[in-house]
Motif scaffolding. Structure first.
Motif, mmCIF file in Angstrom:
data_model
loop_
_atom_site.group_PDB
_atom_site.id
_atom_site.type_symbol
_atom_site.label_atom_id
_atom_site.label_comp_id
_atom_site.label_asym_id
_atom_site.label_seq_id
_atom_site.Cartn_x
_atom_site.Cartn_y
_atom_site.Cartn_z
ATOM 1 N N LYS A 106 0.848 -1.188 0.000
ATOM 2 C CA LYS A 106 0.000 0.000 0.000
ATOM 3 C C LYS A 106 0.888 1.243 0.000
ATOM 4 C CE LYS A 106 -3.495 -2.384 2.779
ATOM 5 N NZ LYS A 106 -4.301 -2.327 4.034
ATOM 6 N N PRO A 107 0.548 2.254 -0.778
ATOM 7 C CA PRO A 107 1.412 3.436 -0.855
ATOM 8 C C PRO A 107 1.528 4.179 0.470
ATOM 9 C CG PRO A 107 -0.676 3.826 -1.975
ATOM 10 C CD PRO A 107 -0.622 2.360 -1.667
ATOM 11 N N GLY A 108 0.469 4.183 1.280
ATOM 12 C CA GLY A 108 0.552 4.834 2.583
ATOM 13 C C GLY A 108 1.563 4.159 3.483
ATOM 14 N N LYS A 109 1.567 2.823 3.471
ATOM 15 C CA LYS A 109 2.553 2.081 4.257
ATOM 16 C C LYS A 109 3.955 2.332 3.720
ATOM 17 C CE LYS A 109 -0.168 -0.181 7.167
ATOM 18 N NZ LYS A 109 -0.510 -1.584 6.960
ATOM 19 N N ASN A 110 4.087 2.401 2.404
ATOM 20 C CA ASN A 110 5.391 2.664 1.803
ATOM 21 C C ASN A 110 5.917 4.022 2.237
ATOM 22 O OD1 ASN A 110 7.609 2.075 0.146
ATOM 23 N ND2 ASN A 110 6.674 3.046 -1.630
ATOM 24 N N SER A 111 5.043 5.023 2.220
ATOM 25 C CA SER A 111 5.446 6.357 2.650
ATOM 26 C C SER A 111 5.823 6.376 4.124
ATOM 27 C CB SER A 111 4.305 7.346 2.375
ATOM 28 O OG SER A 111 4.635 8.638 2.824
#
Length: 729
Positions: free
Chosen positions: A98-103
């Motif tokens: 997930k991009p939020g987790k990546n960020s």
């Protein structure tokens, strides 16, 4: 359709994703992109923080944050990690990031965006390092348990062996201990010549989910008490929504909301898609179509024709004095070509499911650019990115359409007006077609000076037409305009190169931007540039009485990789031997997306019916990760490229796109598909793409074969507008 592949070393393309929690006690390995922060390398928590997860049952979970949309990157990138990890391929699975987790993890998984055939070629090194580093940590954990140097241990299929004593253990048994190991600063990656998992035609790891229906696409997402929103925007791009009469439909069954989404769009929200669509069709709407309502395909074509002779500052490639040589040449060969608007037309229309609350906004849906989707959602939600998340689903075809996140913002603006509810926004097929981001329309004037011996002394290519970057990615514009316009036509040393040595060369662009919104369509500008260049090179060869292959050979002496794929395709089709009676051949080559590609086609033409019998494709992508994926991607790209050549055209009348569904926007059928043979000749030393470069050579190879068969040169696509029709028999 038949496709075969003729080489042992191959490459897969694009991307794949991964994310979720590991079982307690599992070994979870992660690193800060690119391997810069060992502080992120260890965790015992069952949470997303890793590239490699080894569970106690020996299952290996690989997490890579690229997008899977049918191109096979889930498998290809998993192969690269598993190769360096030395695990058992039969026990490999994957997760979605997930991009939020990546960020939140300081972009530990690197870039997630997937386009330009970059999933593998843009991430191969750091994903391989992830596997190699994880292997080193697991081996070190076993060596410490035995009290021996790690260098005395070997590993095969996830089993670690101390060679001197014969003791062995498994990755799953030492996974927990490996969490305490400090990752090594450096790892040595395998020579591709020693690959046993990568480079092999292993089966795709997501096939079973497709077969048994477990795989969830964006349109499959459902929640209890979910609402469905169906939007409609002004059909003339740039027009406005004036008003709508909600009272006319509010009593229709299932309708819960009729909403103004933005200045251009209205949406009906109901308990099912069909009820929302039916009500939307009945909704009285008043549009202000604006000044663009008078635009047509004819007015756009006239705008582009003016650009063929106008002054322009935008130069993509220049050598010598092409204009001067042409002005004084004894013989000049000239031709004008054009390329139409094309629709992405993916089988799965755009959709996104959003739940908005004042504290958090979450999306379930498909995107090629999770980071951009997250940003677009946060902006529309009025929340910080940290309060938002995108749960990425698989994509039922995209071809570049989901590189733009307009639909994500639209879905979020709808859901924001209905707090605390799951709202799935779905476009109708008609809305998806009319509101697309279209392959840009261009024209090209080519002028060549040849001497009395038929040598090409000068070439001027003037491209007039639309810029994708100017509309969608303005930050990419340079002093020479839109660099993407010149794909395949750039000077040597850049990612792409023209492939011919021409002493006096000028390739320039007159930017003309109609109101129709452009976007990156599979293969992007390489498509028309290959048609323009390779058809015209063929014209010069025939006009000067030379064999098209021999003529190209003379120009390619200093371009060995270009020449190698062209020669391979020519040999594969039997260029130097007479074809069967009634069969005629054509060639094309280009470089794009980091790879060298060529095609040789065999066609027959009878009473205007065109039968494409066979296409032999050759590609040098540097390295090959999965030969089956090379074969599938090349054949699939030919379907796309030949569909455009035969049928693909979007026309404009009264400011709007006329083709609203597949009844007016045709695609190839199975019985029209030629036999496809794929020759992979990876030369090593670089990493190129597969799915996009090969699409560009299909059309010019066939068009050149049609000329060989008929003496008629097709300079404007599609064929259906001329006397040629596809003959599947």
């Amino acid at each position: 359709m038949q496709a075969t592949i003729n080489d042992a070393a191959r490459l897969s393309r694009r991307s794949f994703l991964g994310a979720s929690g590991a079982a307690a006690g599992a070994f979870t390995f992660g690193f800060s992109f690119p391997l810069a922060s060992p502080g992120l390398a260890r965790t015992s928590a069952p949470e997303v923080n890793a590239w490699v997860v080894v569970k106690p049952d020996e299952t290996v979970v690989i997490r890579i944050a690229r997008i899977e949309m049918g191109q096979g990157s889930l498998t290809g990138l998993s192969q690269l990690v598993a190769e360096e990890l030395e695990c058992d391929w039969d026990k490999v699975t994957f997760e979605l990031v997930k991009p939020g987790k990546n960020s939140a993890r300081n972009n530990v998984w690197g870039r997630q965006s997937t386009g330009g055939s970059r999933a593998i070629r843009g991430s191969h090194e750091y994903v391989r390092k992830g596997g190699a580093t994880a292997r080193a940590m697991l081996v070190e954990a076993a060596a410490r348990e035995w009290g021996v140097p790690a260098g005395e241990c070997s590993v095969s299929k996830g089993v670690i062996t101390h060679d001197a004593s014969g003791r062995s253990t498994t990755y799953g048994a030492v996974a927990k201990a490996a969490n305490a190991i400090t990752p090594p600063d450096e790892v040595i990656l395998k020579d591709p010549a020693d690959w046993t998992i990568a480079g092999q035609p292993v089966k795709r790891i997501d096939t079973m989910d497709k077969l048994n229906g477990a795989l969830v696409y964006s349109t499959d997402v459902t929640f209890p008490d979910m609402l469905v929103a169906v939007p409609k925007a002004c059909p003339v791009h740039g027009g406005k929504l004036v008003s709508f009469d909600a009272s006319a439909i509010t009593n229709m069954r299932g309708v819960e909301h009729v909403l103004r989404v933005d200045d251009e769009t209205v949406a009906v929200v109901a308990d099912t898609f069909w009820r929302a669509k039916t009500a939307l069709d009945a909704l009285p709407i008043e549009w202000d179509e604006g000044e663009n309502a008078g635009v047509s395909s004819e007015t756009i074509a006239e705008m582009l024709r003016e650009g063929l002779t106008a002054e322009t500052p935008y130069i993509g490639n220049e050598a010598g004095d092409a204009k001067g040589v042409l002005a004084g040449a004894d013989r000049v060969i000239e031709a004008d070509y054009s390329f139409p608007y094309l629709n992405h037309a993916p089988m799965e229309v755009l959709s996104a499911t959003i739940r908005w609350t004042p504290e958090r906004c979450e999306m379930w849906g498909a995107t090629q650019v999770p980071e951009s989707a997250l940003s677009a959602m946060a902006e529309a939600a009025g929340l910080a990115p940290e309060a938002c998340e995108v749960n990425v689903t698989r994509i039922g075809g995209s071809f570049g359409r989901r590189l733009q996140s307009d639909y994500v913002g639209m879905a979020t603006r709808i859901a924001r007006q209905i707090p605390n509810r799951y709202v799935k926004m779905m476009w109708t097929r008609e809305e998806d077609m009319v509101q697309g981001r279209f392959h840009p329309v261009t024209q090209c004037r080519l002028r060549a000076a040849v001497d009395t011996d038929g040598n090409l002394e000068a070439l001027h290519m003037r491209i007039s037409g639309q810029s994708i970057a100017a509309y969608a990615f303005p930050g990419a514009m340079t002093e020479n305009g839109d660099p993407f316009v010149f794909q395949g036509l750039n000077p040597d040393g850049d990612e792409t190169a023209i492939g011919y040595t021409i002493p006096n060369l000028l390739v320039d662009h007159a930017m003309r931007n109609p109101h129709i919104r452009p976007g990156a369509w599979r293969g992007v500008n390489l498509n028309q540039n290959a048609v323009y260049l390779e058809s015209f090179i063929d014209e010069i060869a025939h006009e000067t009485g030379q064999d098209p292959l021999d003529f190209r050979r003379k120009l390619m002496a200093n371009h060995p990789k270009h020449l190698a794929v062209l020669e391979a395709a020519a040999r594969g089709v039997g260029w130097d031997t007479p074809p069967p009676e009634g069969i005629h051949r054509g060639l094309a080559q280009i470089m794009g997306f980091g790879s060298y590609v060529a095609a040789a086609a065999e066609v027959s033409v009878s009473d205007g019916w065109v039968k494409i019998h066979r296409i032999v494709a050759a590609t040098d992508p540097g390295h090959v990760v999965n030969p089956q994926q090379v074969e599938a991607q090349v054949a699939g790209s030919f379907v796309y490229g030949l569909s455009a050549m035969l049928y693909g055209e979007c026309t404009v009348r009264d400011g709007r796109i006329e083709q609203e569904n597949f009844d007016t926007y045709n695609v190839m059928r199975l019985d029209e598909m030629p036999e496809v043979e794929v020759i992979a000749i990876p030369s090593g030393g670089f990493w190129g793409g597969v799915g996009e470069p090969t699409i560009a050579v299909a059309a010019p190879a066939v068009l050149n074969a049609i000329f060989a068969a008929t003496g008629k040169r097709v300079r404007n696509m599609p064929l259906q507008n001329f006397d040629f029709r596809a003959n599947p028999s």
